[in-house]
Scaffold this motif. Sequence first.
Motif, PDB file in Angstrom:
ATOM      1  N   VAL A  75       2.296  -4.645  -1.481  1.00 42.78           N
ATOM      2  CA  VAL A  75       2.013  -3.315  -0.926  1.00 42.78           C
ATOM      3  C   VAL A  75       3.171  -2.375  -1.208  1.00 42.78           C
ATOM      4  CG1 VAL A  75       1.673  -2.021   1.215  1.00 42.78           C
ATOM      5  CG2 VAL A  75       0.397  -4.126   0.833  1.00 42.78           C
ATOM      6  N   PHE A  76       4.422  -2.836  -0.956  1.00 38.41           N
ATOM      7  CA  PHE A  76       5.589  -1.993  -1.208  1.00 38.41           C
ATOM      8  C   PHE A  76       5.661  -1.601  -2.676  1.00 38.41           C
ATOM      9  CE2 PHE A  76       8.211  -3.846   2.511  1.00 38.41           C
ATOM     10  CZ  PHE A  76       7.734  -2.868   3.368  1.00 38.41           C
ATOM     11  N   ALA A  77       5.486  -2.568  -3.553  1.00 37.10           N
ATOM     12  CA  ALA A  77       5.647  -2.315  -4.983  1.00 37.10           C
ATOM     13  C   ALA A  77       4.549  -1.407  -5.520  1.00 37.10           C
ATOM     14  CB  ALA A  77       5.653  -3.636  -5.746  1.00 37.10           C
ATOM     15  N   SER A  78       3.306  -1.685  -5.148  1.00 36.63           N
ATOM     16  CA  SER A  78       2.212  -0.912  -5.731  1.00 36.63           C
ATOM     17  C   SER A  78       2.074   0.464  -5.092  1.00 36.63           C
ATOM     18  CB  SER A  78       0.896  -1.678  -5.627  1.00 36.63           C
ATOM     19  OG  SER A  78       0.571  -1.896  -4.278  1.00 36.63           O
ATOM     20  N   ALA A  79       2.254   0.570  -3.800  1.00 36.64           N
ATOM     21  CA  ALA A  79       2.008   1.840  -3.113  1.00 36.64           C
ATOM     22  C   ALA A  79       3.127   2.844  -3.314  1.00 36.64           C
ATOM     23  CB  ALA A  79       1.791   1.590  -1.625  1.00 36.64           C
ATOM     24  N   SER A  80       4.341   2.374  -3.531  1.00 37.87           N
ATOM     25  CA  SER A  80       5.439   3.336  -3.624  1.00 37.87           C
ATOM     26  C   SER A  80       5.465   4.067  -4.963  1.00 37.87           C
ATOM     27  CB  SER A  80       6.778   2.646  -3.355  1.00 37.87           C
ATOM     28  OG  SER A  80       6.954   1.569  -4.217  1.00 37.87           O
ATOM     29  N   ALA A  81       4.619   3.679  -5.894  1.00 42.75           N
ATOM     30  CA  ALA A  81       4.618   4.305  -7.210  1.00 42.75           C
ATOM     31  C   ALA A  81       3.678   5.509  -7.311  1.00 42.75           C
ATOM     32  CB  ALA A  81       4.220   3.267  -8.260  1.00 42.75           C
ATOM     33  N   TYR A  82       2.838   5.739  -6.332  1.00 43.05           N
ATOM     34  CA  TYR A  82       1.878   6.826  -6.433  1.00 43.05           C
ATOM     35  C   TYR A  82       1.598   7.460  -5.069  1.00 43.05           C
ATOM     36  CZ  TYR A  82      -1.112   3.006  -4.919  1.00 43.05           C
ATOM     37  OH  TYR A  82      -1.640   1.945  -4.235  1.00 43.05           O
ATOM     38  N   ALA A  83       0.855   8.559  -5.090  1.00 40.56           N
ATOM     39  CA  ALA A  83       0.495   9.238  -3.846  1.00 40.56           C
ATOM     40  C   ALA A  83      -0.464   8.372  -3.038  1.00 40.56           C
ATOM     41  CB  ALA A  83      -0.148  10.579  -4.164  1.00 40.56           C
ATOM     42  N   LEU A  84      -0.356   8.496  -1.750  1.00 35.99           N
ATOM     43  CA  LEU A  84      -1.166   7.676  -0.851  1.00 35.99           C
ATOM     44  C   LEU A  84      -2.405   8.408  -0.373  1.00 35.99           C
ATOM     45  CD1 LEU A  84       1.707   6.323   1.407  1.00 35.99           C
ATOM     46  CD2 LEU A  84       0.481   5.083  -0.364  1.00 35.99           C
ATOM     47  N   ALA A  85      -3.440   7.644  -0.110  1.00 41.72           N
ATOM     48  CA  ALA A  85      -4.619   8.204   0.553  1.00 41.72           C
ATOM     49  C   ALA A  85      -4.183   8.743   1.906  1.00 41.72           C
ATOM     50  CB  ALA A  85      -5.673   7.111   0.720  1.00 41.72           C
ATOM     51  N   PRO A  86      -4.806   9.794   2.376  1.00 44.29           N
ATOM     52  CA  PRO A  86      -4.370  10.393   3.643  1.00 44.29           C
ATOM     53  C   PRO A  86      -4.537   9.476   4.855  1.00 44.29           C
ATOM     54  CG  PRO A  86      -6.368  11.458   2.847  1.00 44.29           C
ATOM     55  CD  PRO A  86      -5.911  10.521   1.774  1.00 44.29           C
ATOM     56  N   ILE A  87      -5.445   8.504   4.762  1.00 35.80           N
ATOM     57  CA  ILE A  87      -5.672   7.560   5.857  1.00 35.80           C
ATOM     58  C   ILE A  87      -5.670   6.144   5.288  1.00 35.80           C
ATOM     59  CG2 ILE A  87      -7.251   6.832   7.694  1.00 35.80           C
ATOM     60  CD1 ILE A  87      -6.087   9.687   8.089  1.00 35.80           C
ATOM     61  N   TYR A  88      -4.866   5.268   5.895  1.00 39.49           N
ATOM     62  CA  TYR A  88      -4.833   3.873   5.458  1.00 39.49           C
ATOM     63  C   TYR A  88      -6.093   3.159   5.941  1.00 39.49           C
ATOM     64  CZ  TYR A  88      -3.839  -0.998   5.002  1.00 39.49           C
ATOM     65  OH  TYR A  88      -3.954  -2.317   4.679  1.00 39.49           O
ATOM     66  N   THR A  89      -6.795   2.522   5.012  1.00 42.59           N
ATOM     67  CA  THR A  89      -7.994   1.760   5.376  1.00 42.59           C
ATOM     68  C   THR A  89      -7.966   0.338   4.835  1.00 42.59           C
ATOM     69  OG1 THR A  89      -9.183   2.511   3.404  1.00 42.59           O
ATOM     70  CG2 THR A  89      -9.447   3.821   5.428  1.00 42.59           C
ATOM     71  N   LYS A 104      13.164  10.822   9.205  1.00 48.58           N
ATOM     72  CA  LYS A 104      13.161  10.270   7.843  1.00 48.58           C
ATOM     73  C   LYS A 104      11.739  10.057   7.337  1.00 48.58           C
ATOM     74  CE  LYS A 104      17.472   7.753   8.552  1.00 48.58           C
ATOM     75  NZ  LYS A 104      18.025   6.409   8.757  1.00 48.58           N
ATOM     76  N   ALA A 105      10.885   9.510   8.199  1.00 49.65           N
ATOM     77  CA  ALA A 105       9.503   9.226   7.807  1.00 49.65           C
ATOM     78  C   ALA A 105       8.741  10.506   7.475  1.00 49.65           C
ATOM     79  CB  ALA A 105       8.799   8.450   8.913  1.00 49.65           C
ATOM     80  N   ASN A 106       8.989  11.563   8.221  1.00 45.72           N
ATOM     81  CA  ASN A 106       8.306  12.836   7.955  1.00 45.72           C
ATOM     82  C   ASN A 106       8.607  13.338   6.538  1.00 45.72           C
ATOM     83  OD1 ASN A 106       7.163  12.899  10.505  1.00 45.72           O
ATOM     84  ND2 ASN A 106       8.651  14.358  11.335  1.00 45.72           N
ATOM     85  N   VAL A 107       9.845  13.194   6.109  1.00 41.06           N
ATOM     86  CA  VAL A 107      10.236  13.642   4.766  1.00 41.06           C
ATOM     87  C   VAL A 107       9.529  12.786   3.707  1.00 41.06           C
ATOM     88  CG1 VAL A 107      12.178  13.822   3.144  1.00 41.06           C
ATOM     89  CG2 VAL A 107      12.459  14.560   5.520  1.00 41.06           C
ATOM     90  N   TYR A 108       9.550  11.467   3.884  1.00 38.62           N
ATOM     91  CA  TYR A 108       8.932  10.577   2.897  1.00 38.62           C
ATOM     92  C   TYR A 108       7.416  10.775   2.852  1.00 38.62           C
ATOM     93  CZ  TYR A 108       8.128   6.382   0.123  1.00 38.62           C
ATOM     94  OH  TYR A 108       7.759   5.513  -0.870  1.00 38.62           O
ATOM     95  N   TRP A 109       6.792  10.899   4.016  1.00 41.18           N
ATOM     96  CA  TRP A 109       5.348  11.090   4.081  1.00 41.18           C
ATOM     97  C   TRP A 109       4.935  12.378   3.360  1.00 41.18           C
ATOM     98  CZ3 TRP A 109       0.921   8.930   4.312  1.00 41.18           C
ATOM     99  CH2 TRP A 109      -0.207   9.577   4.771  1.00 41.18           C
ATOM    100  N   ALA A 110       5.690  13.432   3.533  1.00 39.45           N
ATOM    101  CA  ALA A 110       5.372  14.699   2.853  1.00 39.45           C
ATOM    102  C   ALA A 110       5.380  14.529   1.331  1.00 39.45           C
ATOM    103  CB  ALA A 110       6.379  15.775   3.271  1.00 39.45           C
ATOM    104  N   LYS A 111       6.231  13.650   0.809  1.00 37.21           N
ATOM    105  CA  LYS A 111       6.291  13.404  -0.630  1.00 37.21           C
ATOM    106  C   LYS A 111       5.153  12.489  -1.112  1.00 37.21           C
ATOM    107  CE  LYS A 111      11.356  13.430  -0.764  1.00 37.21           C
ATOM    108  NZ  LYS A 111      12.510  12.552  -0.985  1.00 37.21           N
ATOM    109  N   LYS A 112       4.745  11.543  -0.276  1.00 35.83           N
ATOM    110  CA  LYS A 112       3.843  10.492  -0.725  1.00 35.83           C
ATOM    111  C   LYS A 112       2.367  10.752  -0.506  1.00 35.83           C
ATOM    112  CE  LYS A 112       5.078   7.472  -2.570  1.00 35.83           C
ATOM    113  NZ  LYS A 112       5.402   7.375  -3.992  1.00 35.83           N
ATOM    114  N   LYS A 113       2.023  11.525   0.500  1.00 38.48           N
ATOM    115  CA  LYS A 113       0.598  11.687   0.816  1.00 38.48           C
ATOM    116  C   LYS A 113      -0.106  12.579  -0.194  1.00 38.48           C
ATOM    117  CE  LYS A 113       1.010  15.604   3.886  1.00 38.48           C
ATOM    118  NZ  LYS A 113       0.647  16.202   5.123  1.00 38.48           N
TER     119      LYS A 113
END
Length: 151
Positions: free
Chosen positions: A16-30, A140-149
Amino acid sequence: MKFFNRFTKTLLLLFVFASASAYALAPIYTGYFSSKAVAGYDVVAYFTKKKPVKGSSKYQFKYKGADWYFSSKDNLNKFKTNPKHYAPQYGGYCAYAMSLNKIAPGNPPFWTVYKDKLYLNFDKTALKKWKASKDGSIKKANVYWAKKKKD
């Protein structure tokens, strides 16, 4: 058997860490094989009952591409009126991992309502670490989430 479970959990996290950190995330985890937000748990119940409560497909609502389940019609209506208030922060991804610039799923049993917002974490360890420094972790999470979502 204990080793196997721990080993499997570790491999899943690494994937999950390796694959998800390379691209934008879906707005809701399912999850990969589901469209259920928060694994089908009623997010309103975290605020009203102060505990995780399994939702029912009888009370279902689609929001941000995910299916949200509720334990009652009243909770469904509360969510429909103000989904941003009840939906977990970071789309239901783990709040602690997000504060470390990582991605992990949030799990319904490991939760906190803090400053009237719902946060999910991956497991008991992540929840404990997140609770020890909530305000700093949130910043910290707010900054990262703004970049990834992706919206």
